[in-house]
Design an enzyme around this catalytic site. Sequence first.
Site, PDB file in Angstrom:
ATOM      1  N   ARG A 198       0.777  -1.257   0.002  1.00 55.21           N
ATOM      2  CA  ARG A 198       0.053  -0.030  -0.105  1.00 55.21           C
ATOM      3  C   ARG A 198       0.796   1.248   0.101  1.00 55.21           C
ATOM      4  O   ARG A 198       1.870   1.306   0.769  1.00 55.21           O
ATOM      5  CB  ARG A 198      -0.767   0.030   1.164  1.00 55.21           C
ATOM      6  CG  ARG A 198      -1.974  -0.898   1.263  1.00 55.21           C
ATOM      7  CD  ARG A 198      -3.109  -0.178   0.096  1.00 55.21           C
ATOM      8  NE  ARG A 198      -4.409  -0.906  -0.024  1.00 55.21           N
ATOM      9  CZ  ARG A 198      -4.649  -2.031  -0.946  1.00 55.21           C
ATOM     10  NH1 ARG A 198      -3.429  -2.324  -1.709  1.00 55.21           N
ATOM     11  NH2 ARG A 198      -5.561  -2.682  -0.800  1.00 55.21           N
ATOM     12  N   GLU A 249      -1.603   8.099  -4.421  1.00 58.20           N
ATOM     13  CA  GLU A 249      -1.901   7.632  -6.054  1.00 58.20           C
ATOM     14  C   GLU A 249      -3.250   7.968  -6.333  1.00 58.20           C
ATOM     15  O   GLU A 249      -4.106   7.966  -5.453  1.00 58.20           O
ATOM     16  CB  GLU A 249      -1.655   5.893  -5.991  1.00 58.20           C
ATOM     17  CG  GLU A 249      -2.537   5.401  -5.010  1.00 58.20           C
ATOM     18  CD  GLU A 249      -2.131   3.931  -5.285  1.00 58.20           C
ATOM     19  OE1 GLU A 249      -2.943   3.051  -5.540  1.00 58.20           O
ATOM     20  OE2 GLU A 249      -0.958   3.225  -5.218  1.00 58.20           O
ATOM     21  N   HIS A 282      -0.834  -0.180  -9.798  1.00 55.96           N
ATOM     22  CA  HIS A 282      -1.379  -0.783  -8.762  1.00 55.96           C
ATOM     23  C   HIS A 282      -2.361  -2.109  -9.360  1.00 55.96           C
ATOM     24  O   HIS A 282      -3.633  -2.054  -9.244  1.00 55.96           O
ATOM     25  CB  HIS A 282      -2.492  -0.035  -8.136  1.00 55.96           C
ATOM     26  CG  HIS A 282      -2.931  -0.196  -6.641  1.00 55.96           C
ATOM     27  ND1 HIS A 282      -3.238   0.648  -5.686  1.00 55.96           N
ATOM     28  CD2 HIS A 282      -3.118  -1.514  -6.199  1.00 55.96           C
ATOM     29  CE1 HIS A 282      -3.683   0.031  -4.335  1.00 55.96           C
ATOM     30  NE2 HIS A 282      -3.801  -1.349  -4.784  1.00 55.96           N
TER      31      HIS A 282
END
Length: 320
Positions: free
Chosen positions: A238, A267, A285
Amino acid sequence: MKPAILVTREVFDEVLAYLGEHFAVESNQGDTPFTPDQLAQRLAGKAGALTTLSDRVDAALLARCPELRAVCNIAVGFNNFDLAACTAAAVMATNTPGVLDDSTADFVWALILATARRVSESERTLRAGLWTGWRLKQFLGTDVHHATLGILGFGRIGRRVARRALGFDMTVLYHDGQKADADTERTCNAVFVSLDELLARADILTIHVPYAPSTHHLVSARELGKMKPGAILIHAARGGVVDDAALAAALQSGRLAGAGLDVYENEPALNPAFLAMKNVVLTPHIASSSEATRHAMAMLAAQNLVAALTTGKPPNLLNP
């Protein structure tokens, strides 16, 4: 009448059909993320929501949605939920653990190999028409076989990454808040060490801890400074666990040989310094993004929502 729910982002048709058997469904198949105000407006009068990490559920939103009873993330992470606020508002919150572990571990290995062997950099050179033929010292990378793999966070995904290292004859070290049992260590061929020893010995460090206030910048300038010179850092957990500015500085200085990154602070924005670095592999991601896994995640989130609003006992409840 069926309870009304909101699906905040695009999902598979089969998931919508399943939800439609139980609920009056409003869906966002256009897949444009909602602003906080838009999300609150859409959730007005809804009993539940199928959410993603881009949807912040906090006290301010819950105050505007008094009929909301369940929010179910299509993700194993849940740092977009203020769990204390959800509990105070009697809103059940769930996630989707387990179904993405193997796909994520596979992708971590894609990052390891791509970074160590300079796959992205060499492909860019080839596509740009700059390859002039074979040379002995061309794109010299780092061997993965027989290297030392350090795993920070030894949960479900970290253990699967470790088991995949067996095929590369690696030395596997790990650090976690809790030491694994002897059978798990034996199965994974992994040895528990302190954080400082992990940093000092790992040729490749891969991170597998959830994001929380306690793990914010867990890997910062101090930790990066303790890493073995020439090591590689892999991060698909993360954003926020790693101090991205400090990582960029460590890469620019040459202390680290490279990094493979799938997650970032703030992000979808990312530190622009990474974009200029040839020794950094960047992906958006997508560690869990196989068709089968993303389908399973969405369906599990839907099953959580059905259970929450029919029995009050969803299988992956985060705030019992």
